[in-house]
Each structure stands twice: as structure tokens, then as C-alpha cells.
Write a protein that holds these residues in place. Structure first.
Motif, PDB file in Angstrom:
ATOM      1  N   LEU A 197      44.386  45.392  35.528  1.00  0.00           N
ATOM      2  CA  LEU A 197      43.959  45.156  36.895  1.00  0.00           C
ATOM      3  C   LEU A 197      43.907  46.508  37.594  1.00  0.00           C
ATOM      4  O   LEU A 197      44.927  47.161  37.764  1.00  0.00           O
ATOM      5  CB  LEU A 197      44.936  44.217  37.611  1.00  0.00           C
ATOM      6  N   HIS A 198      42.706  46.936  37.966  1.00  0.00           N
ATOM      7  CA  HIS A 198      42.544  48.248  38.589  1.00  0.00           C
ATOM      8  C   HIS A 198      42.547  48.161  40.111  1.00  0.00           C
ATOM      9  O   HIS A 198      43.067  49.039  40.773  1.00  0.00           O
ATOM     10  CB  HIS A 198      41.252  48.915  38.105  1.00  0.00           C
ATOM     11  N   HIS A 199      41.937  47.133  40.663  1.00  0.00           N
ATOM     12  CA  HIS A 199      41.940  46.962  42.109  1.00  0.00           C
ATOM     13  C   HIS A 199      41.559  45.519  42.459  1.00  0.00           C
ATOM     14  O   HIS A 199      41.020  44.791  41.639  1.00  0.00           O
ATOM     15  CB  HIS A 199      40.993  47.950  42.802  1.00  0.00           C
ATOM     16  N   VAL A 200      41.881  45.141  43.690  1.00  0.00           N
ATOM     17  CA  VAL A 200      41.554  43.822  44.215  1.00  0.00           C
ATOM     18  C   VAL A 200      40.764  44.047  45.496  1.00  0.00           C
ATOM     19  O   VAL A 200      41.174  44.826  46.355  1.00  0.00           O
ATOM     20  CB  VAL A 200      42.830  43.000  44.523  1.00  0.00           C
ATOM     21  N   ILE A 201      39.637  43.373  45.607  1.00  0.00           N
ATOM     22  CA  ILE A 201      38.785  43.511  46.789  1.00  0.00           C
ATOM     23  C   ILE A 201      38.683  42.155  47.467  1.00  0.00           C
ATOM     24  O   ILE A 201      38.366  41.155  46.825  1.00  0.00           O
ATOM     25  CB  ILE A 201      37.374  44.002  46.405  1.00  0.00           C
ATOM     26  N   MET A 202      38.969  42.126  48.763  1.00  0.00           N
ATOM     27  CA  MET A 202      38.785  40.908  49.563  1.00  0.00           C
ATOM     28  C   MET A 202      37.606  41.151  50.497  1.00  0.00           C
ATOM     29  O   MET A 202      37.610  42.102  51.260  1.00  0.00           O
ATOM     30  CB  MET A 202      40.038  40.597  50.391  1.00  0.00           C
ATOM     31  N   LEU A 256      50.043  40.389  47.242  1.00  0.00           N
ATOM     32  CA  LEU A 256      49.631  40.247  45.857  1.00  0.00           C
ATOM     33  C   LEU A 256      50.862  40.125  44.974  1.00  0.00           C
ATOM     34  O   LEU A 256      51.807  40.908  45.096  1.00  0.00           O
ATOM     35  CB  LEU A 256      48.812  41.484  45.441  1.00  0.00           C
ATOM     36  N   ILE A 313      51.729  39.790  40.889  1.00  0.00           N
ATOM     37  CA  ILE A 313      51.140  39.892  39.557  1.00  0.00           C
ATOM     38  C   ILE A 313      52.161  39.446  38.521  1.00  0.00           C
ATOM     39  O   ILE A 313      53.318  39.869  38.552  1.00  0.00           O
ATOM     40  CB  ILE A 313      50.682  41.339  39.273  1.00  0.00           C
ATOM     41  N   SER A 371      53.436  42.955  46.174  1.00  0.00           N
ATOM     42  CA  SER A 371      53.107  43.927  47.228  1.00  0.00           C
ATOM     43  C   SER A 371      53.816  43.541  48.523  1.00  0.00           C
ATOM     44  O   SER A 371      54.328  42.427  48.664  1.00  0.00           O
ATOM     45  CB  SER A 371      51.596  43.944  47.460  1.00  0.00           C
TER      46      SER A 371
END
Length: 149
Positions: free
Chosen positions: A114-119, A135, A137, A147
Motif C-alpha cells: 500500500l503506497h498511498h490512499v486517496i479520498m 486508516l 491496516i 493513523s
């Protein structure tokens, strides 16, 4: 013979675990005509529905994932002791398992990163508007990162 295939409440088991459970049940039931399988669960009984629906499809008692889920739901209707497969992820995993059985889905054992999460946009969950996302995980059903809010 007792086997423990537990997983956390309100979670869906990994597809490998569903495969292992169905294989173990099938091996035991086919070993001798008097063998039976007893499923026991603490907590959310919907997890039993995942196992029962998966095995019904695995053993060809039901021709499809939808038919297995429908049969299980009907059994629940006639016997109030059985809880239906209720979590959307549990239903989805029965369909994933069906795909494995038919060959339309292949398991990928490569690690995922998982490199990044975009909302996109801000969901409106609070009465004043907006939300306070965080977040969490999991790796192998164990939380490895949470987080701040």
C-alpha cells in the motif's frame, strides 16, 4: 478430531482459509459414512454462514454461490437459530470463492504494498458536515498500523 479455523469477528476469512476449511470438511465427511461435521462459533454466527455457504458450493450441494446463499437464507427463515450471511464482505467472499472453484479467479500469492490512499471529496457523516477519517491496516488479520484522526 477438532480443528480450529477461527478468524476475528465481523471479518471475512482469507480465501486460503475458506479453501482449507472446505477441504478439511470434505476429507472428513468422505473418510467414513458415519462421520459428521459440527461447527461451533463464539460471537457473530454469520461467520458460520460463510463456511456453510462455501461448503455447499464446494461440495456441489448448490450449483452457484447465489444458490448456496439463497438456500442458507431459506434455512434461516425456517429455523430461527441460524443467522444469515449478513456482512457485504462475507457475501462478496462467497462469490470470490465461487470464482476460485470455477477457475475465473486465480489466487495471487505475491505481496501487496500500500503506497498511498486517496479520498476524492469529503463524505458527510457528521451532523455538521464532513468526517474525521483514519486508516487502520491489517496484515494476516492483525492490525499493523492505525493513523491519527
Amino acid at each position: 478430531q477438532v480443528l480450529d479455523f477461527g478468524w476475528p469477528d465481523l471479518h471475512t476469512p482469507a480465501l486460503e482459509k475458506i479453501c482449507s476449511i472446505c477441504k478439511a470438511m470434505d476429507t472428513w465427511l468422505n473418510a467414513a459414512p458415519h462421520n459428521v461435521v459440527v461447527l461451533h462459533n463464539k460471537g457473530n454466527r454469520g461467520r458460520l454462514g460463510v463456511v456453510v455457504a462455501a461448503y455447499m458450493h464446494y461440495s456441489n450441494i448448490s450449483a452457484s454461490a447465489d444458490q448456496a446463499l439463497d438456500r442458507f437464507a431459506m434455512k434461516r427463515f425456517y429455523e430461527d437459530k441460524v443467522v444469515p450471511v449478513g456482512q457485504p464482505s462475507q457475501k462478496r467472499y462467497i462469490h470470490y470463492f465461487s470464482g476460485l472453484l470455477s477457475g475465473s479467479i486465480k489466487m495471487n500469492n505475491k505481496p501487496l504494498f500500500l503506497h498511498h490512499v486517496i479520498m476524492h471529496g469529503i463524505p458527510n457523516f457528521e451532523s455538521k458536515g464532513g468526517c474525521r477519517p483514519f486508516l487502520k491496516i491489517y496484515q494476516a488479520m492483525q492490525p499493523v498500523y492505525t493513523s491519527g484522526i
